[in-house]
Scaffold this active site. Sequence first.
Site, PDB file in Angstrom:
ATOM      1  CG  HIS A  94      -4.060   5.371  -3.353  1.00 47.06           C
ATOM      2  ND1 HIS A  94      -2.969   4.455  -3.144  1.00 47.06           N
ATOM      3  CD2 HIS A  94      -3.752   5.786  -4.388  1.00 47.06           C
ATOM      4  CE1 HIS A  94      -2.049   4.734  -4.173  1.00 47.06           C
ATOM      5  NE2 HIS A  94      -2.611   5.467  -5.171  1.00 47.06           N
ATOM      6  CG  HIS A  96       0.919   8.562  -4.289  1.00 47.13           C
ATOM      7  ND1 HIS A  96       1.365   8.027  -5.657  1.00 47.13           N
ATOM      8  CD2 HIS A  96      -0.313   8.837  -4.609  1.00 47.13           C
ATOM      9  CE1 HIS A  96       0.354   7.841  -6.249  1.00 47.13           C
ATOM     10  NE2 HIS A  96      -0.741   8.244  -5.642  1.00 47.13           N
ATOM     11  CG  ASP A 119       2.264  -1.375  19.597  1.00 48.73           C
ATOM     12  OD1 ASP A 119       2.467  -2.406  20.415  1.00 48.73           O
ATOM     13  OD2 ASP A 119       2.983  -0.399  19.812  1.00 48.73           O
ATOM     14  CG  HIS A 168      -0.261   1.863  -7.640  1.00 48.37           C
ATOM     15  ND1 HIS A 168      -1.439   1.633  -7.763  1.00 48.37           N
ATOM     16  CD2 HIS A 168       0.065   3.213  -7.283  1.00 48.37           C
ATOM     17  CE1 HIS A 168      -2.140   2.862  -7.844  1.00 48.37           C
ATOM     18  NE2 HIS A 168      -1.454   3.469  -7.329  1.00 48.37           N
ATOM     19  CE1 TYR A 226      -0.278   2.122  24.434  1.00 48.89           C
ATOM     20  CE2 TYR A 226      -2.500   2.761  23.607  1.00 48.89           C
ATOM     21  CZ  TYR A 226      -1.082   2.991  23.940  1.00 48.89           C
ATOM     22  OH  TYR A 226      -0.342   4.171  23.254  1.00 48.89           O
TER      23      TYR A 226
END
Length: 229
Positions: A94, A96, A119, A168, A226
Site C-alpha cells: 500500500h 501513497h 504490458d 484513499h 519478451y
Amino acid sequence: MFTELKREAYEANLEIPRQGLAIYTFGNVSAFDAARGVFAIKPSGVPYDRLTPDAMIVVDVDGRTVEGRGRPSSDTATHAVLYRAFGDIGGICHSHSMYAVAWAQACREIPILGTTHADHLTAPVPVTRPMSDEAIERNYEIETGRQIVERMRGLDHHEVEMIVVACHGPFTWGGTAHKAVYNSRVLEEIAHMAYLTETINPAAPPLKDTLIRKHYLRKHGVDAYYGQS
C-alpha cells in the site's frame, strides 16, 4: 522463527522510499507465508531509515500478533482481509504515490490508453466504490479490504494485481512482497502517463483491443517471447 519472512518484508518496505512511492512513514508492505498462515508487516509510524528485519511484526490472517514488539501497521487488518480472500499471493503493498492517489481521490478507474499499461494488464485499473458512512464507523481498515475484494469479484487477481481505493489510494499484490512493490511502481507510472495523456487530449480513446492483446500476450501468454528464456 520467522527470520526469512521478516527479512523479505523489511527489504520490500525499503523499496517504498527508494521508488518514490511515499514520504515519511506513509505506506507499508507485507510478506505472506501461506503455509503457516502468517505475514510480516512494517510497524506503525516507524520511519523507513529506522527499520530493521527484527522490527517487522508477524501477524496471523486474523490480525493477531504472533511475533514482534509494538503495534503493526494501521493497515494490517486490510492486508489480512486480502490474504484471506487471495490466499495464493505472497505480498501486498500500500503506497501513497502521487498520481495513483490522484486517480483514487477522483474516484476514477485508470483507463487503458497505451501499451505500457497493456504490458501489465488488459483492462483499466479498477477503482472501488466510495465507502459508506456506516462502513467507516464499523472498522475502517477491515472495510477497506472488503471494498477491494468486492470490486475484484469477476476479475482474476493473478491478472489484475492492482487497484485504487476511492478517496484513499493504491493497493497492489503479487507472488512475493517484492513483486507487490514492483506492481506499485508500475501502477504509479501508468497513473502518471494516463494523467498526462488526458491533460494533452481529454478525448484520447482507449487502446484498441489488438494492441492490448499483442502487448499483454507477448509478455504473459503461453507463447510469450519478451525477455530471456
